[in-house]
Write an enzyme that holds these catalytic residues in place. Sequence first.
Site, short mmCIF file in Angstrom:
data_model
loop_
_atom_site.label_atom_id
_atom_site.label_comp_id
_atom_site.label_asym_id
_atom_site.label_seq_id
_atom_site.Cartn_x
_atom_site.Cartn_y
_atom_site.Cartn_z
NE ARG A 151 7.18 -3.04 -3.16
CZ ARG A 151 6.86 -4.43 -2.81
NH1 ARG A 151 7.73 -5.13 -2.31
NH2 ARG A 151 5.51 -4.34 -2.42
CE LYS A 217 4.41 -7.03 -3.86
NZ LYS A 217 4.55 -8.41 -3.49
CE LYS A 219 8.37 -7.49 -6.20
NZ LYS A 219 8.30 -8.76 -5.52
CB CYS A 444 5.35 -14.69 6.24
SG CYS A 444 4.39 -14.25 4.70
CB CYS A 483 1.85 -18.79 0.62
SG CYS A 483 2.39 -17.32 0.09
#
Length: 573
Positions: A151, A217, A219, A444, A483
């Site tokens: 990302r 993902k 990072k 979201c 969340c």
Amino acid sequence: MSENHLLSPNSAPHSDVEEIKKRSNYLRGSLAETLEDRITGSIPEDDNRLMKFHGSYMQDDRDLRNERNKQKLEPAYQFMVRVRAAGGIVTPEQWLTIDRIAQQLANGTIRLTTRQSFQLHGVIKWNMKSVIQEVNEALLSTLAACGDVNRNVMCNPNPYQSEVHEEVYEWAKKVSNHLDPRTRAYHEIWLDEEKVVDSRDGIEEEPIYGPVYLPRKFKIGIAVPPANEVDVFSQDLGFIAIHEGGRLLGFNVAVGGGMGMSHGDPKTYPQVGRVIGFITPEQIVDVAEKTVTIQRDYGDRAVRKHARFKYTIDDRGIEWFIDELEQRLGWKLQETRPYHFDHNGDRYGWVKGSNDQWHYTVFIQNGRVKDEDNYPLMTGLREIAKVHTGDFRLTPNQNLIIGNVTSEKKQEIEQLIQAYGLNDGTAYSALRRNSMACVALPTCGLAMAESERYLPTLLDKIELILDEAGLREEEIVIRMTGCPNGCARPALAEIAFIGKAVGKYNMYLGGGFAGNRLNKLYRENIGEAEILEELRPILNRYAKERQEGEHFGDFVIRAGYVKEVRSGLDFHE
Ligand code: SRM
Ligand code: SF4
């Protein structure tokens, strides 16, 4: 290319998403066709999965869900578009493009994210192509802003803090470019195969990712001590710049951080990266590539909840990882060099940089740039962008630096700051200046509770307690998410609230002020009244009993409110 990347060491059947990726022909799927379908504002789930790699998520306005349902209408489908720029640095022209798209093709606001990117919300399917084309014409990209790839590479945004900043930023860009997906799908689907930013004609292969990309993902962030705004220990792969006398010597490497977890599932947890050694600047791209390929080959492709790099490392052990990395590199890491972080928040207002230029950090509450009746923030920034000759820097704390203002231009920019009442946060408590909240409702799809829309009002009430206790100017890091996915990196905050249900939050205490320690659950599933009831005595006691220079996160551990958490493996204990 080795076929190794196709083999998951986990023998369990691969998740559906793996199958979608495999079938997608390097992220094409049937996106080109489904985007043209005028019967519905949505796209099928398979394409939605692929859409993420192109930088967008299909969402629906959750505020309207029930009403539309009652009226038997399909949900108000819309798309979020994430625009990335390594290190979050953009030109005034690029700012104006994002601003124009936000006004004409999105919901009229710009969201600055916790990873130094832009998000546009409320784009309808028919406008997606125009939006992505405009973004690319401005030499920005949405490719790989989401999806199972590397990302946006984060980088310390503050040039004034270190003369090595520019050099570090150049390395951030190199790492980012090196890990960009190579597929032409993006150019075909969105840009009618125009070569805009880069050209890699004819290469229909992903030399780093392979056809199924990463399990999840990934990072990367680079910090320049003493500042740790990028929260380097939250990154899958973090680099800590080691500098001496204005010279960049290299980077310490930290691996296996991450914030996400699921309520009620102790096998998931936030984790802090572990520092494993030192490398020279020239070695950074190689280390990034080899680390990514290790995760590609060993990450869990069966259970997505368990597919992040932190679990690969925790399951196999840090020594295993170092061996594997050194084997792939063909050389050994050097011994970790000493470093020290003293904060992970932003420094507001004007500062003079080492290059004789000026930088002004604007406080942007939770990263939302919009015009309000009494605060025309979006217009003010637009007017500044029209005359500004420097750059804009998105900070990892969702704020904005008007960067590299020349001495000649400073007065003009200052006049605009005054005219539009742009806020350097000094009118607020230091707590609010150190606050972050994720987007959450209404866009979201994973939000269980409000975050961005609620934290400001909760802070109004906490500020009353701070005033009583004489703590208004005490820097305390507070974060909220709707969340447990952890988009505002709450597990590193001194005080955190993680949404459980509408109006209910888990409360965590004890994160490290410099983003160097996880916090711990203090109270579960509480509403506003209980939050304030719990916080009041702790803050009052902190005001009276803190030691010289003692941060709130350290105090709550010393005073016995929570246990110190040294590793994510102890987070739930
Ligand atoms: Fe995030 C998913 C917003 C930074 C961990 N994140 C999402 C989605 C796309 C919801 C979804 O999957 O449907 C959110 C879109 C909301 C919306 O309406 O816009 C979303 N994440 C954000 C942003 C915009 C929060 C913000 O308020 O700034 C940040 C965009 C970053 C960017 O520009 O690239 C954002 N997300 C983060 C971070 C912080 C970071 O990266 O430094 C994390 C924690 C770090 C980490 O990854 O461990 C984070 N987001 C997640 C997760 C949990 C991943 C996991 O390990 O399980 C999800 C859920 C998922 O991936 O399934 C998620
Ligand atoms: Fe959505 Fe949860 Fe991320 Fe907040 S933390 S933006 S609610 S996924």
